[in-house]
Design a protein around this motif. Structure first.
Motif, PDB file in Angstrom:
ATOM      1  N   ASN A  40       0.828  -1.207   0.000  1.00  0.00           N
ATOM      2  CA  ASN A  40       0.000   0.000   0.000  1.00  0.00           C
ATOM      3  C   ASN A  40       0.863   1.258   0.000  1.00  0.00           C
ATOM      4  O   ASN A  40       0.541   2.229  -0.683  1.00  0.00           O
ATOM      5  CB  ASN A  40      -0.948   0.012   1.200  1.00  0.00           C
ATOM      6  CG  ASN A  40      -2.090  -0.960   1.035  1.00  0.00           C
ATOM      7  OD1 ASN A  40      -2.371  -1.426  -0.064  1.00  0.00           O
ATOM      8  ND2 ASN A  40      -2.731  -1.292   2.135  1.00  0.00           N
ATOM      9  N   SER A  82      -3.498  13.142   2.510  1.00  0.00           N
ATOM     10  CA  SER A  82      -3.240  11.902   3.238  1.00  0.00           C
ATOM     11  C   SER A  82      -3.215  10.743   2.245  1.00  0.00           C
ATOM     12  O   SER A  82      -3.607  10.881   1.083  1.00  0.00           O
ATOM     13  CB  SER A  82      -4.313  11.668   4.299  1.00  0.00           C
ATOM     14  OG  SER A  82      -5.546  11.360   3.676  1.00  0.00           O
ATOM     15  N   ASP A  83      -2.768   9.580   2.717  1.00  0.00           N
ATOM     16  CA  ASP A  83      -2.688   8.416   1.837  1.00  0.00           C
ATOM     17  C   ASP A  83      -4.064   8.026   1.306  1.00  0.00           C
ATOM     18  O   ASP A  83      -4.210   7.682   0.128  1.00  0.00           O
ATOM     19  CB  ASP A  83      -2.060   7.234   2.577  1.00  0.00           C
ATOM     20  CG  ASP A  83      -0.593   7.460   2.877  1.00  0.00           C
ATOM     21  OD1 ASP A  83      -0.006   8.407   2.295  1.00  0.00           O
ATOM     22  OD2 ASP A  83      -0.033   6.702   3.687  1.00  0.00           O
ATOM     23  N   ARG A  84      -5.064   8.070   2.151  1.00  0.00           N
ATOM     24  CA  ARG A  84      -6.425   7.715   1.735  1.00  0.00           C
ATOM     25  C   ARG A  84      -6.955   8.696   0.688  1.00  0.00           C
ATOM     26  O   ARG A  84      -7.605   8.296  -0.271  1.00  0.00           O
ATOM     27  CB  ARG A  84      -7.354   7.664   2.949  1.00  0.00           C
ATOM     28  CG  ARG A  84      -8.756   7.240   2.633  1.00  0.00           C
ATOM     29  CD  ARG A  84      -8.796   5.790   2.154  1.00  0.00           C
ATOM     30  NE  ARG A  84     -10.083   5.520   1.557  1.00  0.00           N
ATOM     31  CZ  ARG A  84     -10.267   4.831   0.463  1.00  0.00           C
ATOM     32  NH1 ARG A  84      -9.245   4.306  -0.156  1.00  0.00           N
ATOM     33  NH2 ARG A  84     -11.453   4.642  -0.029  1.00  0.00           N
ATOM     34  N   GLU A  85      -6.668   9.971   0.878  1.00  0.00           N
ATOM     35  CA  GLU A  85      -7.117  10.979  -0.080  1.00  0.00           C
ATOM     36  C   GLU A  85      -6.429  10.807  -1.432  1.00  0.00           C
ATOM     37  O   GLU A  85      -7.041  10.994  -2.483  1.00  0.00           O
ATOM     38  CB  GLU A  85      -6.854  12.382   0.474  1.00  0.00           C
ATOM     39  CG  GLU A  85      -7.742  12.745   1.645  1.00  0.00           C
ATOM     40  CD  GLU A  85      -7.313  14.015   2.339  1.00  0.00           C
ATOM     41  OE1 GLU A  85      -8.175  14.643   2.972  1.00  0.00           O
ATOM     42  OE2 GLU A  85      -6.123  14.382   2.255  1.00  0.00           O
ATOM     43  N   GLN A  87      -5.414   7.917  -2.646  1.00  0.00           N
ATOM     44  CA  GLN A  87      -6.056   6.759  -3.272  1.00  0.00           C
ATOM     45  C   GLN A  87      -7.417   7.140  -3.853  1.00  0.00           C
ATOM     46  O   GLN A  87      -7.774   6.701  -4.949  1.00  0.00           O
ATOM     47  CB  GLN A  87      -6.197   5.617  -2.276  1.00  0.00           C
ATOM     48  CG  GLN A  87      -4.877   4.965  -1.925  1.00  0.00           C
ATOM     49  CD  GLN A  87      -5.019   3.913  -0.843  1.00  0.00           C
ATOM     50  OE1 GLN A  87      -5.975   3.931  -0.073  1.00  0.00           O
ATOM     51  NE2 GLN A  87      -4.051   3.013  -0.787  1.00  0.00           N
ATOM     52  N   GLN A  88      -8.190   7.948  -3.143  1.00  0.00           N
ATOM     53  CA  GLN A  88      -9.494   8.380  -3.652  1.00  0.00           C
ATOM     54  C   GLN A  88      -9.335   9.223  -4.916  1.00  0.00           C
ATOM     55  O   GLN A  88     -10.084   9.049  -5.885  1.00  0.00           O
ATOM     56  CB  GLN A  88     -10.245   9.187  -2.588  1.00  0.00           C
ATOM     57  CG  GLN A  88     -10.781   8.358  -1.459  1.00  0.00           C
ATOM     58  CD  GLN A  88     -11.413   9.213  -0.361  1.00  0.00           C
ATOM     59  OE1 GLN A  88     -11.249  10.424  -0.336  1.00  0.00           O
ATOM     60  NE2 GLN A  88     -12.129   8.564   0.544  1.00  0.00           N
TER      61      GLN A  88
END
Length: 130
Positions: A40, A82-85, A87-88
């Motif tokens: 990831n 952020s990492d999640r942002e 990816q989105q």
């Protein structure tokens, strides 16, 4: 001579034992890193790089300037994601329709179907298949 061997034997044994022991004790990690989390992290870095390349394109920069956005501010905000942002954002970029890719794919499909039917003798569209 026996006295020499009495002194040398323990020294030799000690040197052999010391040679087989590790020289430095490595610090044990407090928590194991799973393969998925390592993958990831690599994937997020690749997505950040892809977004950076997209923002480096001249046409994208031109559109941002036309909309009144400062380029330095955009780069700072992308770096702060952020990492999640990240990816989105990459998922949204993948789902967005691209210019003429659908049209090119449809034309290529029609061409292949006509070529196969022409080779089978069902149609006579292309003269180079005869």
């Amino acid at each position: 001579m026996k006295r020499l061997f009495r002194i040398l034997n323990p020294l030799l044994i000690l040197s052999l034992m010391m040679g087989t022991m590790p020289l430095a004790v490595q610090a044990q990690p407090s928590q194991l890193v799973s393969t998925q989390s390592a993958l990831n992290a690599v994937q997020v870095d690749a997505e950040r790089e892809r977004i950076g390349h997209l923002l480096a394109r001249a046409d994208v920069r031109e559109q941002l300037v036309n909309h009144g956005v400062e380029l330095n501010e955009v780069e700072a905000r992308v770096a702060a994601l952020s990492d999640r942002e990240v990816q989105q954002m990459a998922e949204q970029l993948d789902n967005m329709p691209a210019g003429a890719n659908g049209v090119v794919g449809a034309l290529l499909t029609v061409f292949i179907i006509l070529l196969v039917t022409d080779l089978l003798g069902l149609t006579h569209v292309f003269p180079f298949t005869r």
